[in-house]
Write a protein that holds these residues in place. Structure first.
Motif, PDB file in Angstrom:
ATOM      1  N   LEU A  92      37.284  30.746  29.556  1.00 41.90           N
ATOM      2  CA  LEU A  92      36.679  30.171  30.454  1.00 41.90           C
ATOM      3  C   LEU A  92      35.409  30.353  29.817  1.00 41.90           C
ATOM      4  O   LEU A  92      35.144  29.850  30.666  1.00 41.90           O
ATOM      5  CB  LEU A  92      36.717  32.028  30.779  1.00 41.90           C
ATOM      6  N   ARG A  93      35.456  29.919  28.470  1.00 43.19           N
ATOM      7  CA  ARG A  93      33.630  30.132  27.910  1.00 43.19           C
ATOM      8  C   ARG A  93      33.670  28.546  27.402  1.00 43.19           C
ATOM      9  O   ARG A  93      32.866  28.188  27.001  1.00 43.19           O
ATOM     10  CB  ARG A  93      32.982  30.754  27.419  1.00 43.19           C
ATOM     11  N   ASP A  94      35.190  28.494  27.365  1.00 44.09           N
ATOM     12  CA  ASP A  94      34.632  26.735  27.309  1.00 44.09           C
ATOM     13  C   ASP A  94      34.906  26.583  25.525  1.00 44.09           C
ATOM     14  O   ASP A  94      34.105  26.066  24.553  1.00 44.09           O
ATOM     15  CB  ASP A  94      34.278  25.647  27.240  1.00 44.09           C
ATOM     16  N   ILE A  95      35.438  27.899  25.003  1.00 46.05           N
ATOM     17  CA  ILE A  95      35.164  28.038  23.421  1.00 46.05           C
ATOM     18  C   ILE A  95      36.244  27.752  22.803  1.00 46.05           C
ATOM     19  O   ILE A  95      36.541  27.087  21.787  1.00 46.05           O
ATOM     20  CB  ILE A  95      34.520  29.969  22.925  1.00 46.05           C
ATOM     21  N   ILE A  96      37.206  27.735  23.420  1.00 47.10           N
ATOM     22  CA  ILE A  96      38.707  27.053  22.610  1.00 47.10           C
ATOM     23  C   ILE A  96      39.684  26.772  23.839  1.00 47.10           C
ATOM     24  O   ILE A  96      39.474  27.205  25.257  1.00 47.10           O
ATOM     25  CB  ILE A  96      39.607  28.616  22.030  1.00 47.10           C
ATOM     26  N   THR A 131      41.114  38.252  24.809  1.00 45.37           N
ATOM     27  CA  THR A 131      40.287  38.101  24.380  1.00 45.37           C
ATOM     28  C   THR A 131      40.573  36.431  24.842  1.00 45.37           C
ATOM     29  O   THR A 131      39.596  35.178  24.850  1.00 45.37           O
ATOM     30  CB  THR A 131      40.357  37.935  23.136  1.00 45.37           C
ATOM     31  N   LEU A 132      41.604  35.434  24.125  1.00 43.32           N
ATOM     32  CA  LEU A 132      41.909  34.159  24.974  1.00 43.32           C
ATOM     33  C   LEU A 132      41.184  33.517  26.030  1.00 43.32           C
ATOM     34  O   LEU A 132      40.761  32.756  26.449  1.00 43.32           O
ATOM     35  CB  LEU A 132      43.066  33.368  24.254  1.00 43.32           C
ATOM     36  N   LEU A 133      41.617  34.555  27.277  1.00 38.15           N
ATOM     37  CA  LEU A 133      41.626  33.702  28.070  1.00 38.15           C
ATOM     38  C   LEU A 133      39.837  33.694  28.543  1.00 38.15           C
ATOM     39  O   LEU A 133      39.155  33.339  28.957  1.00 38.15           O
ATOM     40  CB  LEU A 133      41.499  34.587  29.410  1.00 38.15           C
ATOM     41  N   ALA A 134      38.904  34.936  27.873  1.00 41.69           N
ATOM     42  CA  ALA A 134      37.673  34.866  28.147  1.00 41.69           C
ATOM     43  C   ALA A 134      37.531  33.235  26.821  1.00 41.69           C
ATOM     44  O   ALA A 134      36.433  32.949  27.296  1.00 41.69           O
ATOM     45  CB  ALA A 134      36.970  35.823  27.276  1.00 41.69           C
TER      46      ALA A 134
END
Length: 205
Positions: free
Chosen positions: A103-107, A97-100
């Motif tokens: 990658l989506r620039d959310i965190i 989840t963190l990686l995703a």
């Protein structure tokens, strides 16, 4: 003398069981990780968002995480495989989840590094346990609370990927849970390290 030996044999047989309902729930959680990644990364690959399905899968994962431990204790089905699968599923969901989200620039990347560093730290503790003849210790309550906070933070952070009022609300509460979860994550590692240190000192004596 015969009764205690028989009791130990029964206990060993129970711990070595594989086909139990709690283990099946944990295995389903592990199997859901690649599905979750595929769902949550659709916008990254330029496809329409499937975040609703990804969030639903996270919710199901959280429910099964609660059930597998509760049922294992209630039905006396705590096994060695379950003690491996349960925390493994937690780690896989957390990392994927963190990686995703990165990658989506959310965190930001630093938040991913903060939590991965904790896992590396824990791996060193487990290596120490093996060196002195112990297997992994039970997951403590603080560690489960950390996972609980993070697993609730992630769906909110996914919902925060927008510009409406719901996204702003989700961003505030999502980050509150994420930061609190990260703090508990490291706190549980400190408690685990204390246990490992005591066991190591006891073996030296």
């Amino acid at each position: 003398m015969g009764a205690p030996v028989g009791g130990r044999e029964v206990e060993e047989d129970r711990l070595d069981k594989v086909l139990t309902i709690p283990n099946a729930l944990s295995a389903l959680r592990v199997a859901g990780v690649p599905v979750f990644l595929w769902l949550v990364l659709q916008p990254y690959f330029g496809n329409p968002s499937l975040d609703e399905w990804a969030i639903a899968l996270l919710v199901v994962s959280g429910i099964t995480d609660y059930l597998d431990g509760k049922l294992a204790r209630r039905w006396n089905q705590i096994t060695r495989l379950g003690q491996i699968l349960d925390p493994a599923a937690d780690r896989l969901y957390t990392i994927s989840t963190l990686l995703a989200l990165v990658l989506r620039d959310i965190i930001p990347w630093w938040f991913l590094v903060l939590l991965l560093a904790r896992d590396v730290f824990m791996a060193l503790n487990i290596a120490t346990l093996r060196r002195i003849g112990y297997g992994p210790l039970k997951v403590n309550f603080i560690g489960k609370a950390a996972t609980f906070n993070l697993m609730y933070a992630f769906p909110l952070l996914l919902l925060a990927d927008g510009g409406d009022s719901l996204a702003q609300f989700a961003r505030i509460f999502g980050w509150a849970l994420a930061i609190w979860g990260a703090g508990l994550y490291w706190w549980s590692a400190a408690l685990y390290t204390t246990q490992v240190r005591r066991l190591r000192l006891a073996t030296v004596r």
